[in-house]
Design a protein around this motif. Structure first.
Motif, short mmCIF file in Angstrom:
data_model
loop_
_atom_site.label_atom_id
_atom_site.label_comp_id
_atom_site.label_asym_id
_atom_site.label_seq_id
_atom_site.Cartn_x
_atom_site.Cartn_y
_atom_site.Cartn_z
N ALA A 251 15.20 -21.30 -33.82
CA ALA A 251 14.64 -21.29 -32.46
C ALA A 251 14.27 -22.71 -32.04
O ALA A 251 14.49 -23.12 -30.89
N LEU A 252 13.75 -23.49 -32.99
CA LEU A 252 13.36 -24.87 -32.67
C LEU A 252 14.59 -25.72 -32.35
O LEU A 252 14.60 -26.50 -31.39
N ASP A 253 15.66 -25.52 -33.11
CA ASP A 253 16.92 -26.24 -32.84
C ASP A 253 17.42 -25.94 -31.44
O ASP A 253 17.81 -26.82 -30.69
N TRP A 254 17.41 -24.64 -31.09
CA TRP A 254 17.89 -24.23 -29.75
C TRP A 254 17.03 -24.87 -28.68
O TRP A 254 17.52 -25.33 -27.66
N ALA A 278 6.71 -26.37 -32.90
CA ALA A 278 7.20 -26.76 -34.24
C ALA A 278 6.05 -26.67 -35.24
O ALA A 278 6.24 -26.19 -36.37
N THR A 279 4.85 -27.10 -34.83
CA THR A 279 3.69 -27.06 -35.74
C THR A 279 3.35 -25.61 -36.09
O THR A 279 3.13 -25.27 -37.26
N LYS A 280 3.33 -24.76 -35.07
CA LYS A 280 2.98 -23.36 -35.35
C LYS A 280 4.03 -22.71 -36.26
O LYS A 280 3.70 -21.92 -37.14
N GLY A 281 5.32 -23.05 -36.03
CA GLY A 281 6.39 -22.51 -36.88
C GLY A 281 6.18 -22.95 -38.32
O GLY A 281 6.33 -22.15 -39.26
N ALA A 282 5.79 -24.23 -38.52
CA ALA A 282 5.56 -24.74 -39.88
C ALA A 282 4.37 -24.01 -40.52
O ALA A 282 4.42 -23.64 -41.69
#
Ligand code: FAD
Length: 379
Positions: A251-254, A278-282
């Motif tokens: 999702a981040l790449d998109w 990105a931070t929340k995904g990490a």
């Protein structure tokens, strides 16, 4: 905290990576069932499916760490979903846990090879979140149960061979105590499957009507009245499966690609939003690692799966909302090849809405977290 892998785990990772380099299919439509079936068979033949299932029933017998490495590698290469995901995530594990030896030998191998596809029948028109209120009735008649009732939102019923279905075998006592699980042949006389058309144009779920459907008693899973326990444990696996299947790095790449295509990468607000997501995904990735560590040390609270499902499905909605906002008016277009990957956002946005409902809504997950994880009193 030691985040390194042992040499044996690194060797396993190299083996998976090498195999994927040779065998990963070209990306096709996520709805191409024949391709999904072929992919599942390949994974199984390589020993990468049913990772934690006993080898005697055709499972891969991998350790939880190997399973986690396998998932990481599949995510890294954006591997397609398998066709029998529901059976792999929760029907198979429920049969392994509660089934007789004969049931395991009969049902587990064709789940793995995708020769038999499964659907799940919990929800009814008047009992979704309150699943224990299920009314579909199963009445004993000799060596059979005779089943009458209706299920709804039954994913993939139209292509399924078997039905993991919650029925009421008794109306005495508590509503939870009168439930049982049957393994129903989808081709039985008296089953009528009607597709439901979705907002994105697809038709993946259905209504299932059952009129005097006969199910042999030997196809009851567990004891009569054990249905609530069985589906509760299956739901833990379903929620973990949903949480684990969300690919934040993709999702981040998109999102970054869309921002670049829309020439908005220089916009400070956009950059901050992407960085925030990105931070929340990490954070969620590390929360998943913590859950893995807990399970390796056998201190897992099964209800944490509710928290992981709640957080992952809410966050992935934030990603798709950001994608839609970046596209502006173009966001209304579905599958427009000129907008790749932007053209994916409209579908993704609608799909992500469904994920906070499937497997129990976010409100229900919050109730579970409040009561079972935080120990707060029930109102
Ligand atoms: C993509 C998708 C696939 C699905 N596949 C299947 C499937 O294969 N098999 C199957 O059986 N079902 C399936 N479902 C159905 C799903 O499990 C139900 O939709 C879900 O459990 C909610 O039930 P409901 O739709 O009846 O809503 P309701 O239970 O009527 O809820 C309506 C609203 O009230 C809220 N609410 C209800 N109870 C409470 C409470 N106690 N506290 C706070 N708020 C509450 C809910 O959060 C929701 O916002 C699927 C759903 C989706 C979206």
């Amino acid at each position: 905290m030691d985040l390194s892998y042992t040499p044996a785990e690194e060797t396993f990772r190299a083996r998976v990576r090498g195999w994927l380099a040779e065998n990963l299919p070209e990306t096709g439509s996520p709805r191409d069932l024949a391709a999904m079936r072929a992919w599942q068979r390949k994974l199984h033949a390589a020993g990468f499916l049913g990772a934690a299932w006993p080898k005697e029933y055709g499972g891969a017998g991998l350790s939880p760490m190997e399973q986690a490495i396998l998932n990481e590698e599949l995510t890294r290469v954006r591997a397609p979903q398998v066709v029998n995901a529901m059976a792999i995530w929760w029907v198979g594990p429920a049969i392994i846990r509660y089934g007789t030896d004969a049931q395991k030998r009969r049902f587990i191998p064709p789940i793995l090879t995708a020769d038999e596809i499964w659907a799940t029948g919990y929800s009814e028109p008047s009992s979704g979140s309150d699943m224990a209120a299920a009314k579909t009735r199963a009445v004993r008649d000799g060596d059979d149960y005779v089943v009458n009732g209706q299920k709804i939102w039954t994913t993939l019923a139209h292509i399924s061979d078997w039905f993991f279905v919650l029925v009421r075998t008794s109306t005495d006592g508590t509503k939870w105590g009168g439930l049982s699980v049957l393994l129903m042949d989808m081709r039985s006389r008296g089953i009528d499957i009607r597709p439901i058309r979705q907002i994105d144009g697809g038709s993946e779920f259905n209504e299932v009507f059952m009129s005097d459907v006969r199910v042999p008693v030997e196809n009851r899973l567990g004891a009569e009245g054990q249905g609530w326990e069985i589906v509760s444990s299956a739901l833990v696996n379903e929620r973990s499966g949903i949480a684990g299947s969300i690919r934040f790095d993709q999702a981040l790449d998109w999102l970054k690609t869309t921002a670049r295509e829309q020439q908005k990468l220089g916009d400070r607000r956009v950059r901050q939003r992407v960085a925030d997501l990105a931070t929340k995904g990490a954070i969620l990735r590390w929360a998943g690692m913590r859950a893995l560590t807990d399970s390796l040390h056998e201190r897992m609270n099964p209800h944490l799966s509710a928290a992981m499902k709640l957080m992952s499905t809410s966050l992935v909605q934030e990603f798709s909302e950001a994608g839609m906002e970046l596209l502006g008016p173009w966001a209304a277009l579905m599958d427009d090849p000129r907008l790749a990957p932007g053209g994916r956002w409209a579908k993704q946005f609608l799909y992500d809405r469904a994920m906070t409902i499937a497997g129990g809504t976010s409100e229900v997950q919050r109730n579970i977290v409040a009561q079972r994880v935080l120990g707060l009193p029930r109102k």
